[in-house]
Design an enzyme around this catalytic site. Structure first.
Site, short mmCIF file in Angstrom:
data_model
loop_
_atom_site.label_atom_id
_atom_site.label_comp_id
_atom_site.label_asym_id
_atom_site.label_seq_id
_atom_site.Cartn_x
_atom_site.Cartn_y
_atom_site.Cartn_z
N GLY A 15 0.77 -1.25 0.00
CA GLY A 15 0.00 0.00 0.00
C GLY A 15 0.80 1.29 0.00
O GLY A 15 0.27 2.34 0.34
N SER A 16 2.07 1.24 -0.41
CA SER A 16 2.85 2.49 -0.36
C SER A 16 2.36 3.51 -1.39
O SER A 16 2.41 4.71 -1.15
CB SER A 16 4.34 2.21 -0.52
OG SER A 16 4.66 1.85 -1.84
N MET A 95 -3.66 -7.04 -7.54
CA MET A 95 -3.06 -8.17 -8.26
C MET A 95 -4.06 -8.98 -9.09
O MET A 95 -3.85 -10.16 -9.32
CB MET A 95 -2.34 -9.10 -7.26
CG MET A 95 -1.25 -8.40 -6.48
SD MET A 95 -0.02 -7.63 -7.54
CE MET A 95 0.90 -9.08 -8.05
N ARG A 96 -5.12 -8.33 -9.54
CA ARG A 96 -6.10 -9.03 -10.37
C ARG A 96 -6.44 -8.19 -11.59
O ARG A 96 -6.48 -6.95 -11.50
CB ARG A 96 -7.38 -9.31 -9.57
CG ARG A 96 -7.15 -10.27 -8.42
CD ARG A 96 -8.37 -10.36 -7.55
NE ARG A 96 -8.10 -11.06 -6.31
CZ ARG A 96 -8.30 -12.36 -6.11
NH1 ARG A 96 -8.82 -13.11 -7.06
NH2 ARG A 96 -8.01 -12.91 -4.95
N ASN A 112 -3.63 2.78 -13.54
CA ASN A 112 -2.77 1.77 -12.91
C ASN A 112 -1.34 2.30 -12.89
O ASN A 112 -0.97 3.12 -13.73
CB ASN A 112 -2.82 0.45 -13.70
CG ASN A 112 -1.97 -0.63 -13.06
OD1 ASN A 112 -2.00 -0.82 -11.85
ND2 ASN A 112 -1.19 -1.34 -13.87
N HIS A 114 2.69 0.90 -12.92
CA HIS A 114 3.48 -0.29 -13.21
C HIS A 114 4.97 0.05 -13.01
O HIS A 114 5.42 1.10 -13.47
CB HIS A 114 3.24 -0.74 -14.66
CG HIS A 114 3.95 -2.00 -15.01
ND1 HIS A 114 3.56 -3.23 -14.53
CD2 HIS A 114 5.06 -2.22 -15.76
CE1 HIS A 114 4.40 -4.15 -14.98
NE2 HIS A 114 5.31 -3.57 -15.73
N ASP A 146 -6.98 -0.63 -19.73
CA ASP A 146 -7.89 -1.18 -20.73
C ASP A 146 -8.02 -2.68 -20.48
O ASP A 146 -7.63 -3.16 -19.42
CB ASP A 146 -7.42 -0.84 -22.16
CG ASP A 146 -6.08 -1.47 -22.50
OD1 ASP A 146 -5.58 -2.31 -21.71
OD2 ASP A 146 -5.52 -1.12 -23.56
N GLU A 147 -8.51 -3.42 -21.47
CA GLU A 147 -8.77 -4.85 -21.25
C GLU A 147 -7.49 -5.68 -21.07
O GLU A 147 -7.52 -6.75 -20.50
CB GLU A 147 -9.58 -5.42 -22.43
CG GLU A 147 -11.07 -5.57 -22.16
CD GLU A 147 -11.79 -4.24 -22.05
OE1 GLU A 147 -11.32 -3.25 -22.63
OE2 GLU A 147 -12.82 -4.20 -21.36
N GLY A 148 -6.38 -5.18 -21.58
CA GLY A 148 -5.14 -5.96 -21.54
C GLY A 148 -4.41 -5.82 -20.21
O GLY A 148 -4.88 -5.16 -19.28
C1 GRF Z 1 4.24 -1.18 -7.10
O1 GRF Z 1 5.56 -1.44 -7.49
C2 GRF Z 1 3.35 -0.94 -8.29
O2 GRF Z 1 4.02 -0.32 -9.35
C3 GRF Z 1 2.96 -2.34 -8.68
O3 GRF Z 1 2.78 -3.02 -7.46
C4 GRF Z 1 3.59 -2.41 -6.47
C5 GRF Z 1 2.68 -2.04 -5.35
O4 GRF Z 1 3.37 -1.51 -4.26
N1 GRF Z 1 1.78 -2.33 -9.51
P1 GRF Z 1 2.59 -0.80 -3.10
O5 GRF Z 1 1.57 -1.81 -2.57
O6 GRF Z 1 1.92 0.41 -3.66
O7 GRF Z 1 3.61 -0.47 -2.07
#
Ligand code: GRF
Length: 208
Positions: A15-16, A95-96, A112, A114, A146-148
């Site tokens: 959750g950072s 994670m989904r 999102n 990444h 998006d969907e991907g």
């Molecule tokens: C982060 O590296 C984010 O880019 C990825 O998952 C991680 C989540 O970290 N999607 P946090 O839970 O926000 O600390």
């Protein structure tokens, strides 16, 4: 200032990034407010952060299948968001893959983050992938969903060097510092109505 935009953050873990968004929202000039944290299990570290910021948190059972969510859970999340006036959904380590009602309702209004420079190193373990590939630079990307998987139009990217002797942990930490800047900035741009999607490009309007 115009009324603040309501956002929901979806998280599965530490959750950072949620915390970085929550901190940004403490600033009264910031154009968004977090209406709810939604987690897919009781274990998420993000829950304690929500409590410390006084943000409502809701757990939604998403089904046993890793990486995907049941149609019922998507519907439930869409309802939770609608009831709280949520206008933007922010995935932060969720994670989904989001589909179903939530995706239908928030298409173009879901972001999102990444931990790589997309379109490189999509999916899981992005920092490990980048290190193994031998790139000189990596970073983070905030994009529309998006969907991907990690394929939507890109809003912000921030770059970090990959240093000799980097481990997955040291590279991940360096990228994470940038994530905590990039996500609140992307949400700000969206909340100020400054983003326009044109095909794959996201146009950012200068501040008036
Ligand atoms: C982060 O590296 C984010 O880019 C990825 O998952 C991680 C989540 O970290 N999607 P946090 O839970 O926000 O600390």
């Amino acid at each position: 200032m115009n009324e603040k935009k309501g956002i929901a953050v979806l998280a599965s873990g530490r959750g950072s990034n949620f915390e970085a968004l929550a901190r940004a929202c403490l600033d009264e000039e910031y154009p968004a407010v977090i209406r709810a944290l939604i987690v897919d299990g009781g274990e998420a570290g993000a829950i304690a952060i929500a409590d410390s910021f006084g943000i409502e948190r809701v757990a939604v059972e998403c089904g046993a299948k890793k990486g995907s969510m049941t149609p019922e859970s998507s519907e439930r999340m869409a309802k939770i968001c609608a009831e709280r006036g949520v206008e933007l959904v922010c995935l932060a380590g969720f994670m989904r893959i989001v589909g179903g009602a939530l995706m239908a309702e928030y298409r173009g209004r879901m972001l999102n983050i990444h931990p790589a420079l997309l379109p490189g190193f999509k999916g899981l373990h992005a920092q490990e992938q980048a290190l193994a590939y031998g790139v000189r630079y990596s970073g983070c990307t905030v994009h529309f969903v998006d969907e991907g998987v990690d394929t939507g139009p890109i809003i912000i990217q921030r770059v970090v060097p990959v240093l000799d002797g980097d481990t997955v942990e040291s590279l991940s930490d360096r990228i994470l510092q940038e994530e905590h800047q990039a996500y609140p900035e992307a949400v700000r741009l969206w909340a100020e109505g400054r983003l326009r999607i044109e095909g794959r490009r996201v146009r950012i309007r200068e501040k008036a």
